[in-house]
Motif scaffolding. Sequence first.
Motif, PDB file in Angstrom:
ATOM      1  N   GLY A  57     -57.346 -53.237 -37.340  1.00  0.00           N
ATOM      2  CA  GLY A  57     -57.192 -53.597 -38.070  1.00  0.00           C
ATOM      3  C   GLY A  57     -55.819 -53.650 -39.106  1.00  0.00           C
ATOM      4  O   GLY A  57     -54.808 -52.838 -39.075  1.00  0.00           O
ATOM      5  N   ASN A 117     -59.743 -57.515 -41.123  1.00  0.00           N
ATOM      6  CA  ASN A 117     -59.952 -57.726 -40.017  1.00  0.00           C
ATOM      7  C   ASN A 117     -60.650 -56.407 -38.758  1.00  0.00           C
ATOM      8  O   ASN A 117     -59.209 -55.637 -39.095  1.00  0.00           O
ATOM      9  CB  ASN A 117     -58.858 -58.713 -39.138  1.00  0.00           C
ATOM     10  CG  ASN A 117     -57.840 -58.537 -37.965  1.00  0.00           C
ATOM     11  OD1 ASN A 117     -57.687 -57.127 -39.151  1.00  0.00           O
ATOM     12  ND2 ASN A 117     -58.166 -58.528 -37.151  1.00  0.00           N
ATOM     13  N   ALA A 175     -59.546 -55.328 -34.956  1.00  0.00           N
ATOM     14  CA  ALA A 175     -60.089 -56.200 -33.674  1.00  0.00           C
ATOM     15  C   ALA A 175     -59.996 -55.319 -32.353  1.00  0.00           C
ATOM     16  O   ALA A 175     -59.496 -54.204 -32.803  1.00  0.00           O
ATOM     17  CB  ALA A 175     -59.156 -56.666 -32.824  1.00  0.00           C
ATOM     18  N   GLY A 181     -61.495 -60.456 -32.232  1.00  0.00           N
ATOM     19  CA  GLY A 181     -61.914 -59.923 -33.102  1.00  0.00           C
ATOM     20  C   GLY A 181     -63.188 -60.256 -33.965  1.00  0.00           C
ATOM     21  O   GLY A 181     -62.974 -61.360 -34.187  1.00  0.00           O
ATOM     22  N   TYR A 182     -63.353 -59.675 -35.423  1.00  0.00           N
ATOM     23  CA  TYR A 182     -64.540 -59.998 -36.686  1.00  0.00           C
ATOM     24  C   TYR A 182     -63.471 -59.337 -38.113  1.00  0.00           C
ATOM     25  O   TYR A 182     -61.917 -59.154 -37.661  1.00  0.00           O
ATOM     26  CB  TYR A 182     -65.157 -59.567 -36.941  1.00  0.00           C
ATOM     27  CG  TYR A 182     -65.653 -59.591 -38.300  1.00  0.00           C
ATOM     28  CD1 TYR A 182     -66.503 -60.275 -37.949  1.00  0.00           C
ATOM     29  CD2 TYR A 182     -66.126 -58.947 -39.411  1.00  0.00           C
ATOM     30  CE1 TYR A 182     -67.651 -60.788 -38.883  1.00  0.00           C
ATOM     31  CE2 TYR A 182     -65.685 -59.300 -40.506  1.00  0.00           C
ATOM     32  CZ  TYR A 182     -67.036 -60.011 -39.960  1.00  0.00           C
ATOM     33  OH  TYR A 182     -68.174 -60.595 -41.501  1.00  0.00           O
ATOM     34  N   TRP A 183     -63.110 -61.486 -38.628  1.00  0.00           N
ATOM     35  CA  TRP A 183     -62.453 -61.379 -39.115  1.00  0.00           C
ATOM     36  C   TRP A 183     -63.597 -61.951 -40.495  1.00  0.00           C
ATOM     37  O   TRP A 183     -64.095 -62.703 -40.390  1.00  0.00           O
ATOM     38  CB  TRP A 183     -61.421 -62.988 -39.573  1.00  0.00           C
ATOM     39  CG  TRP A 183     -61.180 -62.371 -38.878  1.00  0.00           C
ATOM     40  CD1 TRP A 183     -60.408 -62.333 -36.958  1.00  0.00           C
ATOM     41  CD2 TRP A 183     -59.221 -61.756 -39.200  1.00  0.00           C
ATOM     42  NE1 TRP A 183     -59.449 -62.173 -36.816  1.00  0.00           N
ATOM     43  CE2 TRP A 183     -58.210 -62.727 -37.762  1.00  0.00           C
ATOM     44  CE3 TRP A 183     -58.549 -62.217 -40.533  1.00  0.00           C
ATOM     45  CZ2 TRP A 183     -56.718 -61.736 -38.082  1.00  0.00           C
ATOM     46  CZ3 TRP A 183     -56.987 -62.007 -40.118  1.00  0.00           C
ATOM     47  CH2 TRP A 183     -56.406 -61.836 -38.961  1.00  0.00           C
ATOM     48  N   THR A 189     -66.370 -66.621 -42.912  1.00  0.00           N
ATOM     49  CA  THR A 189     -66.015 -65.296 -41.502  1.00  0.00           C
ATOM     50  C   THR A 189     -65.423 -66.376 -40.708  1.00  0.00           C
ATOM     51  O   THR A 189     -65.873 -67.034 -39.900  1.00  0.00           O
ATOM     52  CB  THR A 189     -67.421 -64.277 -41.599  1.00  0.00           C
ATOM     53  OG1 THR A 189     -68.205 -65.141 -41.054  1.00  0.00           O
ATOM     54  CG2 THR A 189     -67.868 -63.638 -42.397  1.00  0.00           C
ATOM     55  N   TRP A 241     -64.912 -64.516 -35.654  1.00  0.00           N
ATOM     56  CA  TRP A 241     -65.009 -64.108 -34.792  1.00  0.00           C
ATOM     57  C   TRP A 241     -63.520 -64.752 -33.698  1.00  0.00           C
ATOM     58  O   TRP A 241     -63.885 -66.276 -33.971  1.00  0.00           O
ATOM     59  CB  TRP A 241     -66.447 -64.321 -33.806  1.00  0.00           C
ATOM     60  CG  TRP A 241     -67.284 -63.521 -34.202  1.00  0.00           C
ATOM     61  CD1 TRP A 241     -68.028 -63.957 -35.268  1.00  0.00           C
ATOM     62  CD2 TRP A 241     -67.746 -61.646 -33.961  1.00  0.00           C
ATOM     63  NE1 TRP A 241     -68.977 -62.798 -36.029  1.00  0.00           N
ATOM     64  CE2 TRP A 241     -68.639 -61.503 -35.128  1.00  0.00           C
ATOM     65  CE3 TRP A 241     -66.549 -60.883 -33.553  1.00  0.00           C
ATOM     66  CZ2 TRP A 241     -69.114 -60.092 -35.567  1.00  0.00           C
ATOM     67  CZ3 TRP A 241     -67.530 -59.661 -33.840  1.00  0.00           C
ATOM     68  CH2 TRP A 241     -68.168 -58.841 -33.951  1.00  0.00           C
ATOM     69  N   THR A 242     -62.957 -64.515 -33.095  1.00  0.00           N
ATOM     70  CA  THR A 242     -61.677 -64.420 -32.809  1.00  0.00           C
ATOM     71  C   THR A 242     -61.507 -63.954 -30.972  1.00  0.00           C
ATOM     72  O   THR A 242     -61.798 -62.760 -31.085  1.00  0.00           O
ATOM     73  CB  THR A 242     -60.026 -64.591 -33.520  1.00  0.00           C
ATOM     74  OG1 THR A 242     -59.578 -63.288 -33.447  1.00  0.00           O
ATOM     75  CG2 THR A 242     -60.605 -65.187 -34.688  1.00  0.00           C
TER      76      THR A 242
END
Length: 191
Positions: free
Chosen positions: A38, A71, A73, A87-89, A110, A112-113
């Motif tokens: 993160g 983030n 991840a 991951g989440y941002w 926001t 999500w990747t």
Amino acid sequence: MSKLIKNTGLAAALGCAAIMTSFQVAAESENAGWFIGGGVYYSGLDDTFDDVDDIGDVFEIDLDDNSTAFNLAGGYRINHWLAVDAGYWDLGNYSSDFDEDFGREKVDATAWTVGGMASVPLWIMDFYARGGAAFWDFDGRGAADSDGTDPYYGLGAAFNVGRSLDIYAEWIRFDLDTEVDTFGLGVRWTF
């Protein structure tokens, strides 16, 4: 005799190649594994949205603001050169300039990747490029309230502390309906 020397040399060369390959596979497997990480980022958004008020008048919302983002991840390092991650941002909270007629527009961004990283290891540093798909959401009012799926990409450098911990600095661009640029620092732990 010449044929015997040639065959012996060929066998020695193949043996050395097999030994070197086994050492490389062992070295790569030491770097392989699951990771979590993160970071904290400085992010910037600069865009103009057209919006419609309650009586149907069209006006522009000018968002030119900076925010703090973060983030979290996780992923899998295939070897020292390749990794995949998700991951989440939280890309930050942005505000427009105050407009006497419509007030101030606020947008929370926001994403999500899902993507990957390709690294070039140099001694205790890794230089890498990363990219993938971002499933993003702008939570605002009117035209500023939107979502979609678009690419993200970036560059970074990681300082390896031991075999498991990386401290990294990176730039990531989210190429959404507008561009969100992030610059940040973080940590990754491979286990």
